[in-house]
Design an enzyme around this catalytic site. Structure first.
Site, mmCIF file in Angstrom:
data_model
loop_
_atom_site.group_PDB
_atom_site.id
_atom_site.type_symbol
_atom_site.label_atom_id
_atom_site.label_comp_id
_atom_site.label_asym_id
_atom_site.label_seq_id
_atom_site.Cartn_x
_atom_site.Cartn_y
_atom_site.Cartn_z
ATOM 1 C CE LYS A 192 49.541 48.325 24.004
ATOM 2 N NZ LYS A 192 50.031 47.115 23.315
ATOM 3 C CG ASP A 228 46.966 37.307 39.896
ATOM 4 O OD1 ASP A 228 47.445 37.831 40.924
ATOM 5 O OD2 ASP A 228 45.774 36.952 39.788
ATOM 6 C CE1 TYR A 253 44.107 48.173 39.417
ATOM 7 C CE2 TYR A 253 43.441 47.741 41.682
ATOM 8 C CZ TYR A 253 43.823 47.281 40.437
ATOM 9 O OH TYR A 253 43.936 45.933 40.225
ATOM 10 C CG ASP A 271 45.611 43.238 39.688
ATOM 11 O OD1 ASP A 271 45.809 42.545 40.705
ATOM 12 O OD2 ASP A 271 44.561 43.200 39.018
#
Ligand code: IPM
Ligand code: MG
Length: 358
Positions: free
Chosen positions: A193, A253, A144, A249
């Protein structure tokens, strides 16, 4: 009895609808427990672009910095979607506030209320009657905020965004997660990851290092693809999930929908001290803005987090949570959490129902 200063940013879309209800609840708690909450409105997002030409006016940052906490609705909408990246309400206002205010830790509790267990898309035999996961998302680093832009590539002008993390940034979010786990079920799942990304390998090794400070906490690592799958396969295996800005993020959700509705989940964004920004994890839902149908509970529960984390008002925080639980137990619903064909009420009436229970 205390006095607290709150910056209130309604934002765009359903922002004003839901924040109004949260403000009502805040005032009600003030009356009931004898606190004074001074609320100062400030502009951010599309509303600020329209009014003064920028998504995050300097005065707004000042108002926030001079407050004990910030309550925010949601920002963004189709009207501003065609603006260039850095001028968009989401990037300008949300990311700007997070960075300016040093809010590096984002706490997103995914709690399923017993009364809503049939709203979960997961089979009852898997989800049971309750779920309580805390997602801890790093909020001011990663892709980001990494270097981004355009450059000439082999196939023409290419776009790039860089994922980057420093040990300092990883260590401090790790401690937030481990501290939280100590107050819960003492398990931290770090999601990365590391089979592909260098930044994830650093992430993983720093998590291992910080875990040594918390011998009582069990640390496990999952790759993000596996974590996304495990969340729907067996969500109950999780206690605290700690992860990078972008993975957080996405996974938050997913976790929210598992609890029944994204309209239910609050969040706290914290820095070094007690100052924090509180907002629902959902967006501005422009399609239902101003229609008095949005679910205000995520924002109301964000107020509860504000009481707890920024003001240390634990009883008051609990009073809000309990009021929400009682409202749900009575079968009172907004449209998003009502079962098919069942009755539901509007945003405003939901705010009143919660106040009535306080
Ligand atoms: C969130 C939102 C924001 C984010 C967007 C609107 C910039 O999705 O708070 O989760 O990606 O952080
Ligand atoms: Mg998001």
């Amino acid at each position: 009895m205390g006095t607290y200063n709150i910056a209130v940013i309604k934002g765009d879309g359903i922002g004003p609808d839901i924040v109004e209800q949260a403000v009502k609840v805040t005032k009600k708690i003030g009356e009931r427990f004898g606190h004074k909450f001074n609320m100062t409105e400030a502009l951010a997002g599309g509303a600020a672009i329209d009014a003064v030409g920028t998504a995050l006016p300097k005065e707004t940052v000042e108002v926030c910095k001079n407050s004990d906490a910030v309550l925010l609705g949601a920002v963004g909408g189709p009207k501003w979607d065609n603006l260039p990246g850095e001028l968009r309400p989401e990037r300008g206002a949300l990311l700007g506030l997070r960075k300016e205010l040093g809010l590096f830790a984002n706490l997103r509790p995914a709690i399923m209320h017993r009364a809503l267990s049939n709203a979960s898309p997961i089979k009852h035999e898997i989800i049971g009657d309750s779920l309580d996961i805390l997602a801890v998302r790093e909020l001011t680093g990663g892709i980001y905020f990494g270097d981004k832009g355009y450059r000439e590539g082999a196939y023409g002008r290419e776009a790039y965004d860089v994922e980057r993390y420093s040990p300092f940034e990883i260590d401090r979010i790790a401690r937030i997660a481990f501290d939280a786990a100590m107050k819960r079920n003492k398990k931290v799942t770090s999601v990365d990851k590391a089979n592909v990304l260098e930044s994830s390998r650093l992430w993983r090794s720093r998590m291992e290092e910080i875990a040594k400070e918390y011998p009582e906490v069990e640390l496990e690592h999952l790759y993000v693809d596996n974590a996304a799958m495990q969340l729907v396969r067996n969500p109950k295996q999780f206690d605290v999930i700690v992860t990078s800005n972008m993975f957080g993020d996405i996974l938050s959700d997913e976790a929210s929908q598992i609890t029944g509705s994204i309209g239910m989940l609050p969040s706290a964004s914290l820095g070094e001290g007690s100052f924090g920004l509180y907002e629902p994890i959902h967006g501005s839902a422009p399609d239902i803005a101003g229609m008095n149908i949005a679910n205000p509970l995520a924002t109301i529960l964000s107020v509860s987090m504000m009481f707890k984390y920024s003001f240390g008002l634990v009883k008051e925080a609990k009073a809000v949570e309990d009021a929400v639980t009682r409202v749900l137990d009575k079968g009172i619903r907004t449209a998003d959490i009502a079962s098919d064909g069942a009755e539901y009420i509007g945003t405003d009436a939901m705010g009143d129902a919660v106040c009535a229970e306080i």
